[in-house]
Write a protein that holds these residues in place. Structure first.
Motif, PDB file in Angstrom:
ATOM      1  N   LEU B  36       0.849  -1.193   0.000  1.00 25.61           N
ATOM      2  CA  LEU B  36       0.000   0.000   0.000  1.00 25.61           C
ATOM      3  C   LEU B  36       0.888   1.248   0.000  1.00 25.61           C
ATOM      4  O   LEU B  36       2.075   1.175   0.313  1.00 25.61           O
ATOM      5  N   HIS B  37       0.264   2.360  -0.346  1.00 25.08           N
ATOM      6  CA  HIS B  37       0.996   3.630  -0.399  1.00 25.08           C
ATOM      7  C   HIS B  37       0.412   4.603   0.612  1.00 25.08           C
ATOM      8  O   HIS B  37      -0.813   4.728   0.736  1.00 25.08           O
ATOM      9  N   LEU B  38       1.309   5.297   1.282  1.00 23.35           N
ATOM     10  CA  LEU B  38       0.902   6.270   2.292  1.00 23.35           C
ATOM     11  C   LEU B  38       1.097   7.683   1.749  1.00 23.35           C
ATOM     12  O   LEU B  38       2.152   8.004   1.198  1.00 23.35           O
ATOM     13  N   ALA B  39       0.071   8.505   1.906  1.00 21.69           N
ATOM     14  CA  ALA B  39       0.222   9.942   1.666  1.00 21.69           C
ATOM     15  C   ALA B  39      -0.128  10.648   2.963  1.00 21.69           C
ATOM     16  O   ALA B  39      -1.027  10.214   3.693  1.00 21.69           O
ATOM     17  N   ILE B  40       0.598  11.714   3.255  1.00 21.94           N
ATOM     18  CA  ILE B  40       0.410  12.408   4.520  1.00 21.94           C
ATOM     19  C   ILE B  40      -0.235  13.764   4.263  1.00 21.94           C
ATOM     20  O   ILE B  40       0.240  14.530   3.414  1.00 21.94           O
ATOM     21  N   GLY B 110       2.358  17.230   9.920  1.00 21.23           N
ATOM     22  CA  GLY B 110       1.395  16.213   9.498  1.00 21.23           C
ATOM     23  C   GLY B 110       0.151  16.204  10.369  1.00 21.23           C
ATOM     24  O   GLY B 110       0.250  16.343  11.593  1.00 21.23           O
ATOM     25  N   VAL B 111      -1.011  16.032   9.753  1.00 25.11           N
ATOM     26  CA  VAL B 111      -2.248  15.963  10.533  1.00 25.11           C
ATOM     27  C   VAL B 111      -3.048  14.681  10.281  1.00 25.11           C
ATOM     28  O   VAL B 111      -3.870  14.298  11.115  1.00 25.11           O
ATOM     29  N   ALA B 112      -2.857  14.041   9.138  1.00 23.12           N
ATOM     30  CA  ALA B 112      -3.630  12.823   8.871  1.00 23.12           C
ATOM     31  C   ALA B 112      -2.878  11.942   7.877  1.00 23.12           C
ATOM     32  O   ALA B 112      -2.006  12.409   7.144  1.00 23.12           O
ATOM     33  N   LEU B 113      -3.235  10.670   7.901  1.00 21.83           N
ATOM     34  CA  LEU B 113      -2.600   9.678   7.026  1.00 21.83           C
ATOM     35  C   LEU B 113      -3.646   9.067   6.113  1.00 21.83           C
ATOM     36  O   LEU B 113      -4.738   8.726   6.569  1.00 21.83           O
ATOM     37  N   VAL B 114      -3.299   8.933   4.836  1.00 22.57           N
ATOM     38  CA  VAL B 114      -4.190   8.258   3.900  1.00 22.57           C
ATOM     39  C   VAL B 114      -3.406   7.096   3.289  1.00 22.57           C
ATOM     40  O   VAL B 114      -2.335   7.298   2.721  1.00 22.57           O
ATOM     41  N   VAL B 115      -3.968   5.916   3.426  1.00 22.68           N
ATOM     42  CA  VAL B 115      -3.309   4.726   2.882  1.00 22.68           C
ATOM     43  C   VAL B 115      -4.196   4.171   1.774  1.00 22.68           C
ATOM     44  O   VAL B 115      -5.407   4.026   1.947  1.00 22.68           O
ATOM     45  N   ALA B 116      -3.565   3.898   0.636  1.00 24.84           N
ATOM     46  CA  ALA B 116      -4.341   3.437  -0.515  1.00 24.84           C
ATOM     47  C   ALA B 116      -3.528   2.434  -1.309  1.00 24.84           C
ATOM     48  O   ALA B 116      -2.343   2.236  -1.056  1.00 24.84           O
ATOM     49  N   ASP B 117      -4.189   1.831  -2.287  1.00 28.95           N
ATOM     50  CA  ASP B 117      -3.514   0.769  -3.029  1.00 28.95           C
ATOM     51  C   ASP B 117      -2.620   1.281  -4.150  1.00 28.95           C
ATOM     52  O   ASP B 117      -1.977   0.496  -4.836  1.00 28.95           O
TER      53      ASP B 117
END
Lengths: 286, 788, 156
Positions: B36-40, B110-117
């Motif tokens: 998975l890929h993380l965007a902050i 950073g305030v939130a993490l989004v994890v996606a495929d």
């Protein structure tokens, strides 16, 4: 960074491009991509559809017809810079195109994309104005021509209608005895023009018969410095007269930012304007 | 037969075949099944109260798997912070959480993490996380941040002051100034820099649920330090359950020393989701979160007697810490800066006062040179100002004040004891190469004739303290770590060698240099030596690569490890030769009875005997392997003189660096090609600082030069080729006699270039200009002269 | 929406269905696993992603994969022939033209583009041609030497 999603269409002809532009809401034309794709990656542009016009053969190439040399909208900066025809008939354009960005950018970026974006720090707009180029547009209502001076309307804004496509730009072939020069104060980070001075002068018997000067970088639209060159016709363009007229440059609301204030840009323009005119004169005499 | 020496030769780098063919594997090159890929999601505000965070729309993006906030981190029970690892007395250490909870304190927090495929979906999701911010006033200038009425970033740090630190004898310095014949001053800003390793930071984290362990491939200069801090402060996993691997690392310059939230967050996401998670910073993201460098405001003055000898120096510095204290941040403007203010000079009284100041900006920490470029800049600007005021030539005033060669070891007034040095020959050689007198004559001619660009010549006689550092010393100064280095020498039964070093390279060519050390000591070909680094599972603890320490400390650890191996080999050989151990020497790849070359055992024979163990000395363990932890007894003190020659367009103020001469003394040289390359790169970075680079914040803390569109890096067409030479004064206290070279260029060159530009403008009344020396700044100075 | 592309990379044909927004560099790296081409910025200014498209140097982060449909591409992985290093690769190795190596593939391909157009460049021309490629390690000194050496050896 990556672009947001869009629908992709490829136009095989100018007519097809116009048809797609008319049909697709929120569509952008994609040529070399060197103005649009960076904007899309930073998500400053998020078009719903992208119409690739990069393969329309009729939009590419350099063609001379008498006193006019036509350059197709898709002609790449590198091709322009290397074109023997343009180096002879409109050397100012070839010189300026050779100073855009870097070789890889020049391998992709196109004339049409460059002027459509109308970035004030771009290198080509002042050239179009200095030589009196004519921009050819095609749209649902047919084809029309716009003089360069009328084409650049405001910051990042042109006379191009959203439904139209730039097909080519016509440049007058430089008259015998003409010298031209493009001088650039390059932004150390972006490579864009902080100031770009485009000059063209024609000499006959040691006297100036025509002179033009235009600037990139100092104002929202390229600045046609008629106030500088109007008094040059008839003179010998000696260094003293060039120094004297260069101080006449007058720019309302000069652009300024963290890298170069408006005041400094105008001063740079005076210096580069004078040097460009001197260089053009030397080339005309040489 | 005497073998050719390997140390001192330009062995081609073994690292290169992979790197020139695209086979090198950097962190972002790695993929895993199911990854998975993380965007902050990062704050667009420099200072704001964080309100509601709504992930609804983000979670609707196809491919988005999860969105997390600080509340989720807290609920997981992890320690969840990023600590500083250097504690000064009375240092204020407000916590730096992995994600901001109530308040953000810089653009990029950073305030939130989004994890996606996919990378693309993660970005799409991040754009749709809605965060309510209540903007607060920010503050970016470290001096202004201490003034009354400035926004306060932390309740526990009144006036935004993180620390207030002094070194030297204030009273003696005051007295020196009172009795001085000449006092010269400078008020300067050491511009904030963005490191710009071309590879942005990245991490790939894999969670092994059955083992309860996480493996993180990441862009690290010091994997063990990262593991330690991740374990203790961020993730709370035991140290042995974290494996950190630095694959190929695309430059660091300090930025990949520090422990940041992002890599730990990738690991935490992998643990939550039980899938591999990759985070790769974009350029603008890495530029707003990699610790920046420099950012000092300084007022300094120097006092001289009537003979032009320095009698005192003092400096007051306001050093930006940024929004949080980064890993080594408190050490940089103090022990790596204040201690260097004696330069190459015998100065009887020095006092320095430094305020570390929180500002609503990206944290500031070590960047190539770390404190020493700032100190050199102060000292070398002051020397030029002193030359102005006394009328002495810039070279002469330096020569007159150098610590004389017979004064070493030399105790400075700011804590350091220089071990060795011989400063005048480097200056003389640099002047000779530059053609100093001719340049000055040409400068006068151009000034008189008024034609051609203005010419300026600038000197910078620098010293650095590197080979960082004696553990006892740094411990007493607040370091929460020892700064030794380790090496394990594993000799294989057939005689080839694998070295495990704690120095984790990221472009310096350690594998080549270290193999040269081993080959030289053991009489092997370099091809018989492998060097392993950058993996906490392979390598015993190590401290990493920074502070120009790898050869001096890491290399010395290898030597002491080799000494252990050789000592055991001698015992085995003595046993085989029926001689006394003390009579057996190891020379040219063989163990032989002293003075009896016929009675010898080759390296390979002895090694094999160690592993066969059929007939070893009594009570000796089989095998041949040694681990060594080398703790240096002092810093090393490279020095040299650099000369910059600039031309300035009289009308536009454009500065062109036309020549650059560097004479450096880095002690003994293992691989001249690599050493020269380090100098080249350092020069370019320092020239970049002097002429182009600056992280510009507006008064509120918005970063205005966060991309390469605005932040000007040195490029090929703006630089000349460099003219290099060296003198060699070996370091007396490490076994290789080496001092370190990684930072020298960046330490010396800003002062050389600024001195050159000010020199070019001297006749116009200009006495100082702040970096970067942009055309507009120079143009204004030419216009306004001494009034600027 | 996906789009069919077919292109030749380092002499091998590839066909894929891709999202139109996929950048060429991500196509090379993630679809084809050719990770020698690196990403160092997002503004077409670092040059780490430079590849040759139909023989010309292009920043593959500023081109969509769909734009390259039908093109022939050379990446750093395809520069050596029959196991023999290209003259530029050899010269970069011999003269220490790289340190961390991250900019190197793009730098070498930008230099290859130069030597194709100008087989005998002087130092000034080399420096101008490489202005779009950032190296943070070498200070460019040895890169310039390496390109000149390759030119002298007939790299084009």
């Amino acid at each position: 960074m990556v672009p947001s999603a869009f629908d992709f269409h490829r136009a095989g002809s100018v007519d097809e491009a116009i048809e797609l532009l008319g049909r697709l809401p929120d569509a952008k034309l994609l040529a070399g991509g060197h103005s649009l794709i960076p904007m899309m990656k930073l998500r400053l542009a998020q078009p719903g559809a992208v119409i690739d016009i990069g393969r329309i053969q009729e939009l590419s190439g350099v063609c001379r017809d008498g006193d006019v040399v036509s350059v197709g909208a898709l002609t790449r900066h590198g091709e322009i810079a290397a074109s023997e025809e343009l180096r002879a008939s409109c050397p100012l354009l070839a010189e300026a195109a050779g100073k855009i960005g870097d070789p890889a950018v020049r391998n992709r970026g196109t004339l049409g994309g460059n002027i459509a974006h109308a970035d004030p720090a771009s290198d080509l707009p002042a050239v179009l104005i200095a030589v009196g180029a004519v921009v050819h547009l095609a749209g649902p209502e047919g084809r029309r021509q716009v003089a360069a001076r009328d084409f650049f309307v405001d910051l990042l804004t042109t006379a191009l209608d959203p439904a139209e496509v730039i097909t080519r730009v016509d440049f007058p072939v430089a008259a015998p005895g003409t010298g031209q020069a493009y001088l650039k104060h390059e932004h150390p980070a972006s490579g864009y023009a902080v100031v770009g001075a485009a000059a063209s002068v024609t000499l006959s018997g040691g006297r100036c018969t025509a002179a033009s000067l235009a600037f990139n970088g100092i104002s929202a639209v390229p600045h046609a410095a008629d106030e500088v060159v109007s008094g040059l016709v008839g003179g010998t363009l000696d260094d003293a007269s060039l120094a004297s007229v260069s101080s006449l440059l007058s720019v309302r609301d000069p652009l300024g930012d963290v890298h170069a204030s408006g005041e400094y840009r105008v001063e740079l323009a005076r210096v580069y304007g004078r040097r460009a005119l001197a260089s053009a004169r030397d080339r005309a005499s040489g | 037969m005497t073998r050719n020496r390997v140390i001192g030769t330009s062995v081609k780098r073994r690292e290169d075949p992979d790197l020139i063919t695209g086979r090198g594997r950097y962190t972002d090159d790695l993929t895993r099944p199911g990854m998975l890929h993380l965007a902050i999601v990062r704050s667009p505000y420099a200072h704001a109260v964080v309100g509601r965070i709504d992930a609804t729309r983000a979670l609707e993006v196809p491919g988005v798997v999860a969105v997390y906030t600080a509340a989720d981190l807290e609920a997981s029970g992890i320690p969840g912070v990023v600590p500083t690892a250097w504690l000064l007395p009375d240092l204020k250490t407000p916590p730096h959480p992995l994600l901001a909870k109530d308040r953000v304190r810089y653009v990029g927090d950073g305030v939130a993490l989004v994890v996606a495929d996919s990378r693309y979906s993660a970005r799409d999701g991040a754009d749709l996380v809605e965060v309510d911010y209540e903007p607060l006033q920010g503050v970016s200038n470290p001096r202004k941040a201490t003034e009354a009425g400035a926004p306060q970033l932390f309740d526990e740090a009144p006036g935004n002051i993180a620390f207030d630190w002094e070194l030297g004898d204030a009273e003696a310095t005051d007295r020196a100034f009172e009795g001085a014949a000449t006092v010269a001053k400078v008020a300067l800003r050491n511009n904030r820099l963005i490191p710009h390793a071309v590879e942005p930071r990245a991490a790939l984290a894999e969670w092994d649920r059955s083992a309860g362990s996480v493996t993180i491939h990441m862009t690290s200069q010091n994997p063990h330090v990262h593991r330690l801090l991740m374990s203790l402060a961020s993730l709370g996993l035991p140290e042995h359950k974290i494996r950190i691997v630095a694959p190929e690392v695309g430059g660091g310059f300090g930025s990949k020393i520090h422990h940041y939230p992002d890599e730990a967050l990738a690991a935490w996401c992998a643990m939550q989701l039980d899938r591999p998670v990759k985070w790769t910073a974009t350029r603008s993201e890495t530029n707003m979160t990699d610790a920046h460098g420099r950012d000092h405001v300084t007022e300094a003055e120097i006092a001289l007697d009537e003979d032009g000898r320095i009698v005192g120096l003092r400096a007051n510095t306001w050093a930006a810490m940024g929004a949080y204290l980064s890993t080594f941040a408190p050490a940089v403007p103090t022990y790596l800066h204040g201690t260097l203010l004696s330069g190459q000079y015998a100065i009887p009284a020095i006092h320095v006062h430094v305020f570390g100041v929180f500002t609503s900006t990206t944290p500031v920490d070590a960047y190539r040179g770390a404190g020493r470029p700032e100190a050199t800049y102060i000292v070398e600007r002051l020397l030029d100002r002193a030359a102005d005021e006394t009328g002495l030539d810039a070279a002469e005033i330096r020569r007159r004040n150098f610590v004389p060669p017979d004064a070493f070891p030399f105790q400075t007034q700011v804590a350091l004891a220089y071990d060795s040095g011989n400063y005048a020959p480097a200056l003389d050689r640099a002047l000779e190469m530059a053609g100093y007198d001719d340049l000055l004559a040409e400068q006068s001619r151009r000034r008189a004739d008024g034609d051609g660009p203005l010419l300026g010549v600038g000197l910078s006689s620098y010293i650095e303290a590197c080979g960082i550092a004696p553990s006892q010393v740094v411990g007493s100064l607040g370091a929460q770590a020892g700064l030794w280095e380790s090496a394990k020498i594993r000799v294989h039964p057939t005689g080839s060698v694998t070295v495990y070093t704690g120095s984790s390279a990221h472009g310096q060519g350690h594998e080549t240099t270290f193999s040269q050390i081993v080959a030289e000591k053991l009489g092997l070909d370099v091809d018989q030596v492998d060097v392993v680094h950058g993996d906490t599972r392979e390598v015993q603890f190590g401290m990493g690569t920074y502070g120009s320490r790898s050869a001096a400390v890491g290399g010395s650890a290898i030597v002491t490890g080799l000494d252990k191996v050789i000592a055991k080999g001698r015992r085995i050989a003595a046993h085989m030769l029926e001689a006394a151990t003390e009579d057996v020497v190891f020379e040219d790849g063989a163990f032989q009875v002293k003075g009896v070359p016929d009675r010898a055992k080759a390296w390979g024979e002895v090694v094999l005997a160690a592993y066969l163990a059929h007939d070893l000395p009594e009570e000796m363990e089989p095998g041949l392997e040694a681990t060594s932890f080398y703790n240096p007894s002092n810093f090393t003190y490279p020095f040299g003189t650099h000369v910059a020659v600039v031309e300035i367009d009289r009308e536009t103020g454009v500065v062109r660096l036309v020549r650059y001469v560097a004479v450096d003394d880095v002690g003994n040289v293992i691989n001249p090609m690599i050493v020269d390359g380090q100098i080249h790169g350092g020069i370019a970075q320092g020239v970049g600082q002097a002429l182009w680079e600056e992280a510009v914040y507006d008064d509120d803390g918005q970063l205005l030069t966060g991309t390469m569109l605005d932040y000007a890096l040195p490029r090929a067409h703006n630089l000349p080729s460099y003219e290099l030479d060296r003198t060699v004064t070996p370091c007396p206290h490490n076994p290789l006699g080496v001092k370190g070279v990684g930072e020298a260029g960046a330490i010396a060159s800003p002062a050389a270039v600024v001195n050159a530009v000010v020199d070019a403008l001297f006749h116009l009344g200009v006495r100082h200009l702040d970096m970067p020396l942009t055309p507009e700044k120079v143009w204004r100075a030419m216009k306004e002269g001494g009034r600027s | 929406m996906s789009y069919h592309v077919q292109l030749e990379v380092n002499g091998r044909r590839h066909e894929r269905e891709v999202e139109p927004r996929m950048l060429l560099v991500h196509f090379l790296r993630e679809e084809l696993g050719l990770t020698g081409t690196n990403v160092g910025c997002e503004t077409s200014l670092c040059g780490a992603c430079t590849v040759l498209v139909d023989g010309a140097a292009v920043k593959s982060c500023t081109q969509l994969a769909v734009q390259a449909d039908g093109a022939s591409i050379t990446t750093i992985e395809g520069l050596a022939t029959n196991g023999e290093l290209h003259a530029l690769q050899q010269a970069f190795w011999d003269l220490h033209g790289l340190q961390c190596g991250y900019c190197t593939p793009g730098m070498i391909l930008a230099a290859a583009d130069l030597l194709e157009r100008n087989p005998d460049p002087d130092d000034g021309e080399i420096r101008e041609a490489l202005k779009g490629n950032v190296c943070r390690c070498t200070g460019y000194h040895n890169i310039v030497r390496a390109v000149r050496r390759a030119a002298e050896g007939g790299a084009a």
